[in-house]
Design a protein around this motif. Structure first.
Motif, PDB file in Angstrom:
ATOM      1  N   THR A   1      46.551  53.991  82.018  1.00 14.66           N
ATOM      2  CA  THR A   1      47.651  54.372  82.904  1.00 14.66           C
ATOM      3  C   THR A   1      47.331  55.670  83.633  1.00 14.66           C
ATOM      4  O   THR A   1      47.555  55.776  84.847  1.00 14.66           O
ATOM      5  CB  THR A   1      48.953  54.513  82.098  1.00 14.66           C
ATOM      6  OG1 THR A   1      49.174  53.305  81.371  1.00 14.66           O
ATOM      7  CG2 THR A   1      50.134  54.785  82.998  1.00 14.66           C
TER       8      THR A   1
ATOM      9  N   GLN B   1      49.847  41.786  88.294  1.00 12.88           N
ATOM     10  CA  GLN B   1      49.272  43.080  87.945  1.00 12.88           C
ATOM     11  C   GLN B   1      47.773  43.087  88.221  1.00 12.88           C
ATOM     12  O   GLN B   1      47.119  42.062  88.232  1.00 12.88           O
ATOM     13  CB  GLN B   1      49.554  43.398  86.469  1.00 12.88           C
ATOM     14  CG  GLN B   1      51.023  43.661  86.232  1.00 12.88           C
ATOM     15  CD  GLN B   1      51.369  43.889  84.779  1.00 12.88           C
ATOM     16  OE1 GLN B   1      50.535  43.804  83.885  1.00 12.88           O
ATOM     17  NE2 GLN B   1      52.641  44.181  84.520  1.00 12.88           N
TER      18      GLN B   1
ATOM     19  N   ASN C   1      59.906  55.171  87.736  1.00  8.98           N
ATOM     20  CA  ASN C   1      59.620  53.846  87.214  1.00  8.98           C
ATOM     21  C   ASN C   1      58.832  53.093  88.273  1.00  8.98           C
ATOM     22  O   ASN C   1      59.211  53.104  89.446  1.00  8.98           O
ATOM     23  CB  ASN C   1      60.944  53.123  86.913  1.00  8.98           C
ATOM     24  CG  ASN C   1      60.787  51.809  86.198  1.00  8.98           C
ATOM     25  OD1 ASN C   1      59.958  50.988  86.557  1.00  8.98           O
ATOM     26  ND2 ASN C   1      61.624  51.594  85.187  1.00  8.98           N
TER      27      ASN C   1
ATOM     28  N   CYS D   1      59.991  50.053  92.202  1.00  9.20           N
ATOM     29  CA  CYS D   1      59.898  51.437  91.742  1.00  9.20           C
ATOM     30  C   CYS D   1      61.207  52.169  92.012  1.00  9.20           C
ATOM     31  O   CYS D   1      62.012  51.742  92.839  1.00  9.20           O
ATOM     32  CB  CYS D   1      58.742  52.173  92.397  1.00  9.20           C
ATOM     33  SG  CYS D   1      58.993  52.478  94.139  1.00  9.20           S
TER      34      CYS D   1
ATOM     35  N   GLY E   1      50.777  47.840  92.905  1.00  2.54           N
ATOM     36  CA  GLY E   1      51.273  49.151  92.482  1.00  2.54           C
ATOM     37  C   GLY E   1      50.731  50.259  93.359  1.00  2.54           C
ATOM     38  O   GLY E   1      51.469  51.151  93.796  1.00  2.54           O
TER      39      GLY E   1
ATOM     40  N   ALA F   1      58.409  48.818  82.617  1.00  2.00           N
ATOM     41  CA  ALA F   1      57.842  50.172  82.679  1.00  2.00           C
ATOM     42  C   ALA F   1      58.602  51.171  81.820  1.00  2.00           C
ATOM     43  O   ALA F   1      58.062  52.221  81.473  1.00  2.00           O
ATOM     44  CB  ALA F   1      57.799  50.655  84.128  1.00  2.00           C
ATOM     45  N   ASP F   2      59.846  50.865  81.515  1.00  4.49           N
ATOM     46  CA  ASP F   2      60.679  51.758  80.713  1.00  4.49           C
ATOM     47  C   ASP F   2      61.512  50.858  79.801  1.00  4.49           C
ATOM     48  O   ASP F   2      62.489  50.269  80.246  1.00  4.49           O
ATOM     49  CB  ASP F   2      61.571  52.609  81.617  1.00  4.49           C
ATOM     50  CG  ASP F   2      62.229  53.772  80.900  1.00  4.49           C
ATOM     51  OD1 ASP F   2      62.283  53.762  79.654  1.00  4.49           O
ATOM     52  OD2 ASP F   2      62.696  54.691  81.592  1.00  4.49           O
TER      53      ASP F   2
ATOM     54  N   THR G   1      54.275  59.780  82.254  1.00 10.99           N
ATOM     55  CA  THR G   1      53.805  58.550  81.637  1.00 10.99           C
ATOM     56  C   THR G   1      53.314  58.834  80.232  1.00 10.99           C
ATOM     57  O   THR G   1      53.141  59.986  79.838  1.00 10.99           O
ATOM     58  CB  THR G   1      52.694  57.902  82.501  1.00 10.99           C
ATOM     59  OG1 THR G   1      52.399  56.601  81.990  1.00 10.99           O
ATOM     60  CG2 THR G   1      51.444  58.762  82.528  1.00 10.99           C
TER      61      THR G   1
ATOM     62  N   GLU H   1      51.881  51.296  73.943  1.00 11.49           N
ATOM     63  CA  GLU H   1      51.272  50.816  75.181  1.00 11.49           C
ATOM     64  C   GLU H   1      49.766  50.727  74.979  1.00 11.49           C
ATOM     65  O   GLU H   1      49.142  51.680  74.517  1.00 11.49           O
ATOM     66  CB  GLU H   1      51.592  51.768  76.340  1.00 11.49           C
ATOM     67  CG  GLU H   1      51.112  51.270  77.679  1.00 11.49           C
ATOM     68  CD  GLU H   1      51.524  52.164  78.841  1.00 11.49           C
ATOM     69  OE1 GLU H   1      50.836  52.106  79.875  1.00 11.49           O
ATOM     70  OE2 GLU H   1      52.509  52.907  78.704  1.00 11.49           O
TER      71      GLU H   1
ATOM     72  N   ALA I   1      56.835  49.210  88.330  1.00  9.37           N
ATOM     73  CA  ALA I   1      56.461  48.029  87.559  1.00  9.37           C
ATOM     74  C   ALA I   1      56.004  46.935  88.510  1.00  9.37           C
ATOM     75  O   ALA I   1      56.560  46.773  89.597  1.00  9.37           O
ATOM     76  CB  ALA I   1      57.643  47.543  86.733  1.00  9.37           C
TER      77      ALA I   1
END
Length: 147
Positions: free
Chosen positions: A103, A70, A62, A48, A75, A20-21, A97, A132, A64
């Motif tokens: 997203t 996914q 964050n 997170c 999430g 995520a980062d 984000t 992304e 992920a």
């Protein structure tokens, strides 16, 4: 399914956090001061980090989900847990984000709405180009949700 808070050895989850980062030095800015949560369902499915930003605001820094899990609701379940967990402690949760439609739609489906934009955030703060969903990230979009 269990959601547990991790208070020690948070870096053990760095591989998932990097989904995520992408830059570890950016994660290092918030990981130790943030609260880390792991969603397990026979194994780690999502993670997170949430930070206290003052004035009744917490920030989802964050989130992920393990790639093979996914788009299965993990999430969203983690965010719903956070909203309940922090209800009464904070009045608002924010999340920053990239300006990527998929997203932004995800966060909107979790009850977030547009707050503001920080121009050139990704170009000014990351040592490499961030991409992304095929979109080069430039500005940070912030969304907010009352909790």
């Amino acid at each position: 399914m269990d959601i547990i808070q991790i208070t020690e050895n948070k870096k053990q989850y760095i591989d998932l956090l990097l989904l995520a980062d992408e830059q570890e030095s950016m994660i290092d800015r918030y990981l130790e001061r943030g609260e880390l949560f792991v969603l397990e369902d026979s194994r780690v499915k999502a993670i997170c980090v949430v930070t206290d930003e003052g004035d009744g605001v917490c920030e989802l820094k964050n989130i992920a989900v393990t790639p093979e899990f996914q788009r299965q609701g993990y999430g969203k379940r983690l965010i719903n847990y956070l909203v309940t967990h922090y209800s009464g402690k904070y009045s608002q949760m924010i999340v920053g984000t990239g300006d990527v439609p998929s997203t932004v739609k995800f966060y909107q489906s979790c009850g977030f709405e547009y707050s503001h934009r920080i121009e050139n955030f990704f170009t000014d703060n990351y040592d490499h180009q961030m991409i992304e969903d095929g979109i080069i990230l430039k500005d940070m979009i912030y969304l907010k949700r009352k909790i």
